[in-house]
Design a protein around this motif. Sequence first.
Motif, PDB file in Angstrom:
ATOM      1  N   PRO A   8       0.842  -1.192   0.000  1.00 28.12           N
ATOM      2  CA  PRO A   8       0.000   0.000   0.000  1.00 28.12           C
ATOM      3  C   PRO A   8       0.880   1.245   0.000  1.00 28.12           C
ATOM      4  CG  PRO A   8      -0.005  -1.051   2.160  1.00 28.12           C
ATOM      5  CD  PRO A   8       0.778  -1.950   1.248  1.00 28.12           C
ATOM      6  N   ASN A  32     -12.769   6.346   2.673  1.00 25.80           N
ATOM      7  CA  ASN A  32     -12.168   5.434   3.642  1.00 25.80           C
ATOM      8  C   ASN A  32     -13.215   4.476   4.201  1.00 25.80           C
ATOM      9  OD1 ASN A  32     -12.972   8.096   5.063  1.00 25.80           O
ATOM     10  ND2 ASN A  32     -12.914   6.608   6.731  1.00 25.80           N
ATOM     11  N   CYS A  34     -13.742   0.065   6.062  1.00 23.61           N
ATOM     12  CA  CYS A  34     -13.163  -1.218   6.483  1.00 23.61           C
ATOM     13  C   CYS A  34     -12.995  -2.176   5.298  1.00 23.61           C
ATOM     14  CB  CYS A  34     -14.062  -1.875   7.530  1.00 23.61           C
ATOM     15  SG  CYS A  34     -14.296  -0.847   9.001  1.00 23.61           S
ATOM     16  N   VAL A  60      -7.897   2.262   3.987  1.00 22.38           N
ATOM     17  CA  VAL A  60      -8.496   1.069   4.599  1.00 22.38           C
ATOM     18  C   VAL A  60      -8.154   1.060   6.077  1.00 22.38           C
ATOM     19  CG1 VAL A  60      -8.635  -1.437   4.464  1.00 22.38           C
ATOM     20  CG2 VAL A  60      -7.971  -0.146   2.471  1.00 22.38           C
ATOM     21  N   ASN A  61      -9.175   0.832   6.904  1.00 20.06           N
ATOM     22  CA  ASN A  61      -8.915   0.755   8.344  1.00 20.06           C
ATOM     23  C   ASN A  61      -8.008  -0.428   8.659  1.00 20.06           C
ATOM     24  OD1 ASN A  61     -11.819   2.155   8.337  1.00 20.06           O
ATOM     25  ND2 ASN A  61     -10.783   2.609  10.259  1.00 20.06           N
ATOM     26  N   SER A  62      -7.056  -0.210   9.538  1.00 20.12           N
ATOM     27  CA  SER A  62      -6.189  -1.311   9.984  1.00 20.12           C
ATOM     28  C   SER A  62      -7.020  -2.324  10.767  1.00 20.12           C
ATOM     29  CB  SER A  62      -5.096  -0.756  10.898  1.00 20.12           C
ATOM     30  OG  SER A  62      -5.705  -0.306  12.099  1.00 20.12           O
ATOM     31  N   ASP A  63      -6.447  -3.506  10.997  1.00 16.14           N
ATOM     32  CA  ASP A  63      -7.185  -4.538  11.743  1.00 16.14           C
ATOM     33  C   ASP A  63      -7.593  -4.029  13.127  1.00 16.14           C
ATOM     34  OD1 ASP A  63      -6.856  -6.168   9.587  1.00 16.14           O
ATOM     35  OD2 ASP A  63      -5.230  -7.369  10.453  1.00 16.14           O
ATOM     36  N   GLU A  79      -5.655  -6.718   7.161  1.00 16.74           N
ATOM     37  CA  GLU A  79      -5.568  -5.408   6.496  1.00 16.74           C
ATOM     38  C   GLU A  79      -4.819  -5.461   5.166  1.00 16.74           C
ATOM     39  OE1 GLU A  79      -3.888  -3.568   9.941  1.00 16.74           O
ATOM     40  OE2 GLU A  79      -1.835  -3.624   9.159  1.00 16.74           O
ATOM     41  N   HIS A  80      -3.726  -6.191   5.129  1.00 19.44           N
ATOM     42  CA  HIS A  80      -2.938  -6.204   3.898  1.00 19.44           C
ATOM     43  C   HIS A  80      -3.738  -6.848   2.762  1.00 19.44           C
ATOM     44  CE1 HIS A  80       0.344  -7.073   1.076  1.00 19.44           C
ATOM     45  NE2 HIS A  80       0.952  -6.042   1.655  1.00 19.44           N
ATOM     46  N   ARG A  82      -7.047  -6.950   2.565  1.00 13.24           N
ATOM     47  CA  ARG A  82      -8.143  -6.042   2.186  1.00 13.24           C
ATOM     48  C   ARG A  82      -7.611  -4.952   1.259  1.00 13.24           C
ATOM     49  NH1 ARG A  82      -9.777  -3.471   6.703  1.00 13.24           N
ATOM     50  NH2 ARG A  82      -8.405  -4.508   8.178  1.00 13.24           N
ATOM     51  N   ALA A  83      -6.430  -4.432   1.584  1.00 17.58           N
ATOM     52  CA  ALA A  83      -5.832  -3.383   0.749  1.00 17.58           C
ATOM     53  C   ALA A  83      -5.507  -3.928  -0.649  1.00 17.58           C
ATOM     54  CB  ALA A  83      -4.566  -2.851   1.423  1.00 17.58           C
ATOM     55  N   ILE A  97      -3.263   2.206   4.303  1.00 25.62           N
ATOM     56  CA  ILE A  97      -3.849   1.587   5.496  1.00 25.62           C
ATOM     57  C   ILE A  97      -3.683   2.580   6.632  1.00 25.62           C
ATOM     58  CG2 ILE A  97      -3.647  -0.318   7.147  1.00 25.62           C
ATOM     59  CD1 ILE A  97      -2.532  -2.051   4.870  1.00 25.62           C
TER      60      ILE A  97
END
Length: 358
Positions: A8, A32, A34, A60-63, A79-80, A82-83, A97
Motif C-alpha cells: 500500500p 475510507n 473497512c 483502509v482501516n487497519s485490523d 488489512e494487507h 483487504r488493501a 492503510i
Amino acid sequence: MSAADFQPLSVAEAALWRDELDARGHRLVFTNGCFDLLHAGHVRYLNQARALGDALLVAVNSDASVRALKGPSRPVNPEHDRAEVLAALRAVDGVVIFGEERATRLIEAIRPHVYAKGGDYTIDSLNPEERAALAEAGSAIRILPLVPGRSTTATLQRAAIPEGGPRRLRLGVLGSGQGSNFRAILDAIAAGSLDAEVALAISDQADCAFLETARVAGIEARHVDPGPQARRLGDAAQKEIAEHLRRARVDLVVLAGFMKILRDPVLNTFDGRIINVHPSLLPKFKGVNAPRQALEAGERESGCTVHLVAAEIDAGRILGQARVPILPDDTPDSLHERIKRAEHELLPTILASWSPET
Ligand code: GRF
C-alpha cells in the motif's frame, strides 16, 4: 506482480501523489472504510466515487481499528489482504492503510480535492473534526447513496457465519432400538473427536433405549406416532419428522438404527443430508436381518456401511465401510454385536469428516 509484492502507499507517498495530480489540474477523490468482505455495494460505491474526479485513493482501516469499530470478530480478512483486493479494482488507483478510527489525520496530510462517504452519513453527521479538516483542506464533500441489501453484515448472515465463528454441525438423530450407535456419537462429541451437537432425537418407538439415551443426555427427545400401519411410517408421521428436523435447524440427519423407511417430505427436504448405518458390506445383504443373511450365505466376513440415504433402500452412495470376520460358531446375534462394535468406530469417524460436498 505476485501477491507478496503488493505494497500500500504510505501517507507521505499519497500526499506527494495528490500534489502531482494537482499540478496537472487533476482531482483526487478520497474515501475510507473497512472493506472487509467486498460485495457489489462496495464496487458500485467505489465506481461512483472514482467518477467524481480523476483518481481514487482509498484508506483502509487497519485490523486494530476495525476491531475497535466493529467488535472482536471483525475483520474477517487482514488489512494487507483487504488493501490488496481493493487495489485490484478498476475504480481504485491507490490504497493506504490507516490505524485511527477517524480519517482526520489523513485528510490533513493528503488534502484531497473530493471526499466521498457512504450514504449512511449526512454532511451533518460527519465527525466534526473530520469536517473541520475537510474545510481546512478545501475538500468538496460528496455523500453517495448506499446500495440497499448489500453490506458486509448481510453477506456474513447469508453465509451463516454467526459473530464469533462458524457454528457446529447440528445433527438430528433417528433411532428405534437400543441406541448404541447414538451413544457412540455422544461419546465422540464428549471426547472432542466429533465437533457437532445433537439438536434433536426422534423415534417411532415411544419406549426405547434410544429415546431414553437422549433424555438422560438432556437432548430434545421426540416420539413420532408412526400411524395406523405397524411397519410403515404414515404420511402424517413423515411430515411431522420433517417439521421437527427443520425447526431444529438440523444440518445432517443420522439414521442410527431407525427401522422405518423415510419418504418425502423428509427425503426432499434433507436431500443429500441423510446418512444411515447398515450392518452389512453393501451392496450385499440389504434390508432387515443383514447379519443372518450373511451367515446363511456362508460368508467368511461381513461388516458395516455408512451411506447416504436415497429413495431406494440401502442403495445411496457409500461413504465408508468397515470389515469384521465371521467366526465358525457365530450366531446372527454374536455377529451383529461384532458388527456394531465396528459401527461405533465408523459412524462417528464419517460424521467428523462430513461436509455437504462429501
Ligand atoms: C445397527 O446395527 C445398525 O446398523 C442398524 O440397526 C442397528 C442399530 O443398533 N441399522 P443401535 O440401536 O444403534 O444399538
